[in-house]
Design a protein around this motif. Structure first.
Motif, PDB file in Angstrom:
ATOM      1  N   LEU A 163      46.822  47.763  27.586  1.00 26.72           N
ATOM      2  CA  LEU A 163      45.838  48.035  26.708  1.00 26.72           C
ATOM      3  C   LEU A 163      46.146  49.510  25.962  1.00 26.72           C
ATOM      4  O   LEU A 163      45.664  49.539  24.806  1.00 26.72           O
ATOM      5  CB  LEU A 163      44.620  48.462  27.566  1.00 26.72           C
ATOM      6  CG  LEU A 163      43.932  46.976  28.294  1.00 26.72           C
ATOM      7  CD1 LEU A 163      42.732  47.353  29.254  1.00 26.72           C
ATOM      8  CD2 LEU A 163      43.598  45.903  27.165  1.00 26.72           C
ATOM      9  N   TRP A 170      26.299  41.807  35.170  1.00 25.92           N
ATOM     10  CA  TRP A 170      26.112  42.127  36.258  1.00 25.92           C
ATOM     11  C   TRP A 170      24.556  42.888  36.406  1.00 25.92           C
ATOM     12  O   TRP A 170      23.792  42.900  37.695  1.00 25.92           O
ATOM     13  CB  TRP A 170      27.144  42.980  37.075  1.00 25.92           C
ATOM     14  CG  TRP A 170      28.408  42.150  37.228  1.00 25.92           C
ATOM     15  CD1 TRP A 170      29.545  42.096  36.255  1.00 25.92           C
ATOM     16  CD2 TRP A 170      28.454  41.059  38.188  1.00 25.92           C
ATOM     17  NE1 TRP A 170      30.455  41.084  37.054  1.00 25.92           N
ATOM     18  CE2 TRP A 170      29.814  40.724  37.935  1.00 25.92           C
ATOM     19  CE3 TRP A 170      27.986  40.934  39.301  1.00 25.92           C
ATOM     20  CZ2 TRP A 170      30.474  39.437  38.834  1.00 25.92           C
ATOM     21  CZ3 TRP A 170      28.402  40.049  40.052  1.00 25.92           C
ATOM     22  CH2 TRP A 170      29.414  39.386  39.950  1.00 25.92           C
ATOM     23  N   LEU A 224      33.660  43.206  25.549  1.00 25.00           N
ATOM     24  CA  LEU A 224      33.588  42.419  26.738  1.00 25.00           C
ATOM     25  C   LEU A 224      33.175  43.249  27.823  1.00 25.00           C
ATOM     26  O   LEU A 224      32.731  42.901  28.583  1.00 25.00           O
ATOM     27  CB  LEU A 224      35.036  41.739  26.987  1.00 25.00           C
ATOM     28  CG  LEU A 224      35.449  40.477  26.082  1.00 25.00           C
ATOM     29  CD1 LEU A 224      37.089  40.324  26.245  1.00 25.00           C
ATOM     30  CD2 LEU A 224      34.690  39.503  25.992  1.00 25.00           C
ATOM     31  N   CYS A 225      33.820  44.420  28.027  1.00 24.84           N
ATOM     32  CA  CYS A 225      33.294  45.246  29.037  1.00 24.84           C
ATOM     33  C   CYS A 225      31.748  45.494  29.102  1.00 24.84           C
ATOM     34  O   CYS A 225      31.037  45.527  30.143  1.00 24.84           O
ATOM     35  CB  CYS A 225      34.011  46.499  29.089  1.00 24.84           C
ATOM     36  SG  CYS A 225      35.836  46.743  29.449  1.00 24.84           S
ATOM     37  N   VAL A 226      31.069  45.935  27.940  1.00 23.87           N
ATOM     38  CA  VAL A 226      29.945  45.730  27.535  1.00 23.87           C
ATOM     39  C   VAL A 226      29.169  44.730  28.249  1.00 23.87           C
ATOM     40  O   VAL A 226      27.983  44.561  28.790  1.00 23.87           O
ATOM     41  CB  VAL A 226      29.352  46.177  26.295  1.00 23.87           C
ATOM     42  CG1 VAL A 226      27.773  46.068  26.133  1.00 23.87           C
ATOM     43  CG2 VAL A 226      30.006  47.539  25.749  1.00 23.87           C
ATOM     44  N   LYS A 276      41.197  47.168  21.090  1.00 25.68           N
ATOM     45  CA  LYS A 276      40.524  48.070  22.038  1.00 25.68           C
ATOM     46  C   LYS A 276      38.912  47.587  21.811  1.00 25.68           C
ATOM     47  O   LYS A 276      37.874  47.620  22.786  1.00 25.68           O
ATOM     48  CB  LYS A 276      40.769  49.415  21.698  1.00 25.68           C
ATOM     49  CG  LYS A 276      42.241  49.794  22.181  1.00 25.68           C
ATOM     50  CD  LYS A 276      42.629  51.207  21.811  1.00 25.68           C
ATOM     51  CE  LYS A 276      43.677  51.432  22.095  1.00 25.68           C
ATOM     52  NZ  LYS A 276      44.322  52.810  22.065  1.00 25.68           N
ATOM     53  N   SER A 306      30.154  42.312  30.489  1.00 31.16           N
ATOM     54  CA  SER A 306      30.251  42.424  31.766  1.00 31.16           C
ATOM     55  C   SER A 306      29.214  43.273  32.506  1.00 31.16           C
ATOM     56  O   SER A 306      28.405  42.865  33.465  1.00 31.16           O
ATOM     57  CB  SER A 306      31.507  42.641  32.387  1.00 31.16           C
ATOM     58  OG  SER A 306      31.955  42.588  33.902  1.00 31.16           O
ATOM     59  N   VAL A 307      28.942  44.417  31.957  1.00 33.02           N
ATOM     60  CA  VAL A 307      27.971  45.259  32.356  1.00 33.02           C
ATOM     61  C   VAL A 307      26.617  44.740  32.395  1.00 33.02           C
ATOM     62  O   VAL A 307      25.796  44.796  33.246  1.00 33.02           O
ATOM     63  CB  VAL A 307      28.056  46.726  31.923  1.00 33.02           C
ATOM     64  CG1 VAL A 307      26.838  47.393  32.326  1.00 33.02           C
ATOM     65  CG2 VAL A 307      29.625  47.396  32.120  1.00 33.02           C
ATOM     66  N   VAL A 351      40.202  38.275  30.504  1.00 41.95           N
ATOM     67  CA  VAL A 351      38.935  39.268  30.500  1.00 41.95           C
ATOM     68  C   VAL A 351      37.870  38.247  29.775  1.00 41.95           C
ATOM     69  O   VAL A 351      36.585  38.344  30.416  1.00 41.95           O
ATOM     70  CB  VAL A 351      39.059  40.524  29.653  1.00 41.95           C
ATOM     71  CG1 VAL A 351      37.670  41.037  29.629  1.00 41.95           C
ATOM     72  CG2 VAL A 351      40.247  41.298  30.397  1.00 41.95           C
ATOM     73  N   VAL A 360      34.550  37.293  32.437  1.00 41.71           N
ATOM     74  CA  VAL A 360      33.020  37.581  31.820  1.00 41.71           C
ATOM     75  C   VAL A 360      32.072  36.583  31.992  1.00 41.71           C
ATOM     76  O   VAL A 360      30.853  36.471  32.061  1.00 41.71           O
ATOM     77  CB  VAL A 360      33.010  38.564  30.554  1.00 41.71           C
ATOM     78  CG1 VAL A 360      31.675  38.421  30.029  1.00 41.71           C
ATOM     79  CG2 VAL A 360      33.619  39.751  30.577  1.00 41.71           C
ATOM     80  N   PHE A 373      38.096  44.424  23.764  1.00 38.72           N
ATOM     81  CA  PHE A 373      37.747  44.726  25.004  1.00 38.72           C
ATOM     82  C   PHE A 373      36.595  45.603  25.414  1.00 38.72           C
ATOM     83  O   PHE A 373      36.117  45.369  26.541  1.00 38.72           O
ATOM     84  CB  PHE A 373      39.324  45.737  25.430  1.00 38.72           C
ATOM     85  CG  PHE A 373      39.242  45.888  27.061  1.00 38.72           C
ATOM     86  CD1 PHE A 373      39.572  44.837  27.801  1.00 38.72           C
ATOM     87  CD2 PHE A 373      38.941  47.058  27.388  1.00 38.72           C
ATOM     88  CE1 PHE A 373      39.556  44.981  29.179  1.00 38.72           C
ATOM     89  CE2 PHE A 373      39.242  47.291  28.933  1.00 38.72           C
ATOM     90  CZ  PHE A 373      39.328  46.480  29.963  1.00 38.72           C
ATOM     91  N   GLY A 374      36.300  46.449  24.460  1.00 37.75           N
ATOM     92  CA  GLY A 374      34.991  47.490  24.993  1.00 37.75           C
ATOM     93  C   GLY A 374      33.926  46.394  24.855  1.00 37.75           C
ATOM     94  O   GLY A 374      32.905  46.306  25.675  1.00 37.75           O
TER      95      GLY A 374
END
Length: 246
Positions: free
Chosen positions: A15, A37, A29-31, A23, A33-34, A187, A191, A26-27
């Protein structure tokens, strides 16, 4: 003879070699995922609390002597639960209907039609609350794999550009972008899969909870009408039982 152990580069190593587009994806996808959950944990806690309150309320409801006692209990305990809210709606509707001296369009059709409309509105509002978060989970489940796929395509594109600029297909030119591409695919799936499972679980809970609430509404509707008839004077009750003329 000592052997040198070379550690494989981790996910964060790849990364760090990603460009701005990688990047950013990836951000995103992270959002996602948050959010998945967060919605799942929030709804799971509320589902457990609603199930407990539902059991307690049903016991108190069916052990009460009358709907008025149930209404007093609901108001005294400030119960906030779909079953309690529906009961409160019915009792308020009965009071409003009985307290009207002049007819309104809302009262056309009598107590039965008026209660039906008020209960249907309450059921529709509760159904909308049950569906809270399902649209978000469904959207993430549908789009997350494609976001990861876009990251994969972008990583392969960068690898090809590096090969073209260097004129050689060396490992150092393709390792970073290809590794980034594979990570983005993983990733995206990581997700999307929890989002699909959460969507199916909450959708099933929505169907079951709505079915239980509809069954309770049916019983509550008839109890409210029976109570209304039982409070009539003998003359009015006799007249209400006379069939309409053909």
């Amino acid at each position: 003879m000592n052997k040198t152990v070379v550690e494989a580069p981790g996910i964060f190593h790849f990364l760090t070699q990603a460009d701005g587009v990688g990047k950013f994806l990836f951000g995103v996808l992270c959002v996602m995922s948050v959010l998945v959950w967060g919605v799942l944990l929030q709804r799971a806690v509320k589902m457990y609390a609603d199930k407990t309150k539902e059991k307690q309320f049903n016991e108190q409801f069916w052990n009460a002597n009358s709907l008025e006692d149930v209404s007093k209990m609901v108001e005294a305990q400030h119960v906030q639960h779909p079953f309690a809210n529906l009961t409160r709606t019915v009792m308020v509707a009965k009071q409003q209907f009985s307290g009207q001296k002049a007819g309104r369009l809302a009262e056309v059709g009598g107590m039965s039609e008026y209660l039906t409309r008020e209960m249907r509105k309450a059921l529709d509002e509760q159904s909308a609350k049950y569906e809270s978060g399902l649209t978000l989970l469904g959207s993430i489940a549908a789009t997350a794999p494609f976001v990861g796929l876009f990251g994969t395509v972008w990583g392969v594109y960068r690898a090809l550009v590096n090969i073209g600029m260097s004129g050689a297909a060396g490992l150092e030119q393709v390792a970073g972008p290809v590794g980034e591409a594979l990570i983005m695919t993983g990733v995206g799936l990581a997700v999307a899969i929890p989002a699909v499972l959460a969507y199916n679980m909450l959708n099933r809970y929505h169907r079951l909870a709505t079915g239980r609430l509809d069954a309770f509404a049916h019983d509550l509707y008839h109890l409210a009408l029976v109570g209304e008839v039982s409070q009539m004077s003998p003359q009015k009750r006799k007249l209400s039982e006379v069939p309409a003329a053909a």
